[in-house]
Every structure is written in C-alpha cells, then in structure tokens.
Design an enzyme around this catalytic site. Structure first.
Site, PDB file in Angstrom:
ATOM      1  N   HIS A  74      27.467  94.328  32.456  1.00 40.11           N
ATOM      2  CA  HIS A  74      26.992  93.055  33.021  1.00 40.11           C
ATOM      3  C   HIS A  74      27.667  91.869  32.362  1.00 40.11           C
ATOM      4  O   HIS A  74      27.595  90.745  32.873  1.00 40.11           O
ATOM      5  CB  HIS A  74      25.476  92.935  32.878  1.00 40.11           C
ATOM      6  N   GLU A  78      17.270 104.628  31.673  1.00 39.87           N
ATOM      7  CA  GLU A  78      16.724 103.408  32.273  1.00 39.87           C
ATOM      8  C   GLU A  78      16.292 103.633  33.714  1.00 39.87           C
ATOM      9  O   GLU A  78      16.195 102.687  34.479  1.00 39.87           O
ATOM     10  CB  GLU A  78      17.713 102.240  32.145  1.00 39.87           C
TER      11      GLU A  78
HETATM   12  C1  3PY Z   1      18.273  96.985  30.671  1.00 39.71           C
HETATM   13  O1  3PY Z   1      17.301  96.473  30.070  1.00 39.71           O
HETATM   14  O2  3PY Z   1      18.199  97.513  31.774  1.00 39.71           O
HETATM   15  C2  3PY Z   1      19.571  96.957  30.052  1.00 39.71           C
HETATM   16  O3  3PY Z   1      20.492  97.546  30.535  1.00 39.71           O
HETATM   17  C3  3PY Z   1      19.755  96.118  28.824  1.00 39.71           C
HETATM   18  O4  3PY Z   1      20.766  95.204  29.051  1.00 39.71           O
HETATM   19 MG    MG Z   2      20.188  98.247  32.462  1.00 35.04          MG
END
Ligand code: 3PY
Ligand code: MG
Length: 261
Positions: A52, A156
């Site tokens: 990002h 994530e």
């Molecule tokens: C998230 O919190 O999804 C991340 O990838 C941290 O930048």
């Molecule tokens: Mg992330």
C-alpha cells in the site's frame, strides 16, 4: 546485533529474545524518511511497504543501506502474491519479507520457496548488496541466510485464520504477521473497519497462542500508538507502529495544537 552479518542478520535472533521489537512502517518512498526514522533510538527496525506504500524494488535497494548504517534491520512488505519480488528484496539486504493475504499452507509454501535457498526452497543466487551490507562471504551467506532471512505470512482473512496452524507448520515459514484492518473487514463480512475491536482482539489472542504453540514468531500492525503500546504489553515479537504518513500527521497536529492553543 548478531556477531556475524551485522544488521542484516540480526533480526532473527532479536525476535527470539522475548522483548517486543518496535518497527517504523514506511510508505513514503523516500530513503531519507526511513533514514530519519532509523535514527530514532526507539525504533528497532524499519519496515518498507510495497503493497500500500510507494516503495518499489529500486527504492527498497536505496533505503536498506541507510537503515543498516544505523545498525538496524529493514523489513519489506511485498505486494500480494508478488513472490518474485521476495528474493529481490532479500538480495537488497532486507532481513524479513512480510507477505500479505497468505490464505493457505500452499501460498505459505510458495513464499518459503522464493525466500529460502535449497534444500528448503528455490531462491536463486545473487545477493550482492546483502553480501556487502552483511560483510558475509558467499559461502557463509548461503549457509546462514535461510536462518536469518525471515518469512512472515500475513494472516488477515477468515481463511488464513482457519488455516493458521497449517500456515505455521510450513517449513520455511518463520512466523505470521497480523493485519488487523483487513481482518476486521473480513470478519465483519465487509461491514466494518474496526482494527481495535473485540473480534479482532480475540483473533489476535488466538493467533498468538497458535504461533507460540508452533514455536514461531508473530508480528502485528498497530494503527495507533495506544494500540502499539497494548501490543507491546501483550508480548508480540514485532509491533509495527502505524505509517510514516500517519506519524507525520500526528506530529503536525500535536505541534499545531500547541502553536494555536
Ligand atoms: C492491515 O491491517 O490489514 C494491514 O495490512 C496493516 O497495514
Ligand atoms: Mg492488510
């Protein structure tokens, strides 16, 4: 710092010491910014964001020596599924690759393949900047790099959480790194961005327990200083403190508040 290999080789041992390391998180692709943050004694490491943030391979290669000059290791978060970038940033002298959106043991194995030399993986030879920065000869680097070039698979998503034991079990995966923002979006089915909420906190506790059970490392991104403090107290091995842009805004707002009263 490691006896051999300097800042490039130091991260792996330091992450096992049991004291959480705090890393800056740089998205502004200007080496001087990372260099300035590396000069802050409180930062143990600097992470460069190619997913990002604005860092490309050339900016990473220009930044690592500035960070190493402060005796600190650099980590790089690569773009999603950019496995061929993995060995290139390791060649540039980064000490760990953080790979986003790793959702299965198969994807984790792919990360390990690109990051580790045979017999563990299939990393291709050519770490010239890493050799110069670490001071290691080719033979030493080849023998030791699999140990000190770390692979951190980002957990994530719900799939990754479900597969966390299998991801941690992959040989050549040194640990996981939690992205609380994406995790909050995934766990709410897209309804909320709530990286500090109770659902994400429970997931973090679970992931940390699983990493500990596997004898592997765990890092986390902290979107605020308060959250970073909690993550340090919770004993994560690595806590990445917000982005450099956000830090800049925070500092600017604090200064302006003082000036304007
Ligand atoms: C998230 O919190 O999804 C991340 O990838 C941290 O930048
Ligand atoms: Mg992330």
């Amino acid at each position: 710092m490691a006896e051999r290999g300097g800042a490039v080789a130091a991260l792996a041992a330091r992450m096992r010491e049991g004291t959480p390391l705090v890393s800056a998180w740089c998205g502004i692709p200007e080496p001087a910014v990372a260099g300035l943050l590396a000069a802050e004694p409180g930062f143990d490491a600097i992470t460069l964001d190619m997913q990002h943030g604005g860092f490309d391979e050339a900016a990473v290669a220009r930044t690592v020596p500035l960070v190493a000059a402060r005796g600190k290791p650099t980590l790089a978060r690569v773009p999603v599924a950019a496995f061929n970038t993995v060995s290139r940033v390791l060649d540039a002298g980064v000490s760990a690759v953080i790979a986003p959106m790793v959702n299965s043991a198969e994807e984790a194995a792919m990360l390990a393949t690109f990051a580790k030399y045979p017999p563990l993986g299939a990393r291709s030879w050519g770490p010239l900047p890493a050799l110069a920065l670490s001071g290691l000869g080719g033979d030493h680097y080849l023998k030791e790099a699999n140990g000190f070039c770390l692979t951190l698979a980002m957990v994530e998503t719900r799939e990754a959480l479900d597969a966390v034991d299998a991801i941690l079990a992959v040989e050549g995966i040194d640990g996981i790194f939690i992205g609380p923002s994406d995790l909050s979006i995934a766990l709410s089915g897209g309804a909320a961005l709530d990286p500090g909420g109770s659902v994400v906190r429970a997931a973090l506790d679970h992931a940390k327990a699983r990493a500990r059970a596997a004898g592997k490392r765990i890092g986390v991104y902290a979107h605020s200083p308060a959250r970073g403090r909690e993550n340090v107290q919770e004993g994560f091995d690595l806590v990445a403190l917000m982005g450099d842009g956000a830090l800049l805004r925070l500092g600017a707002q604090a200064a302006l508040n003082e000036v304007r009263g």
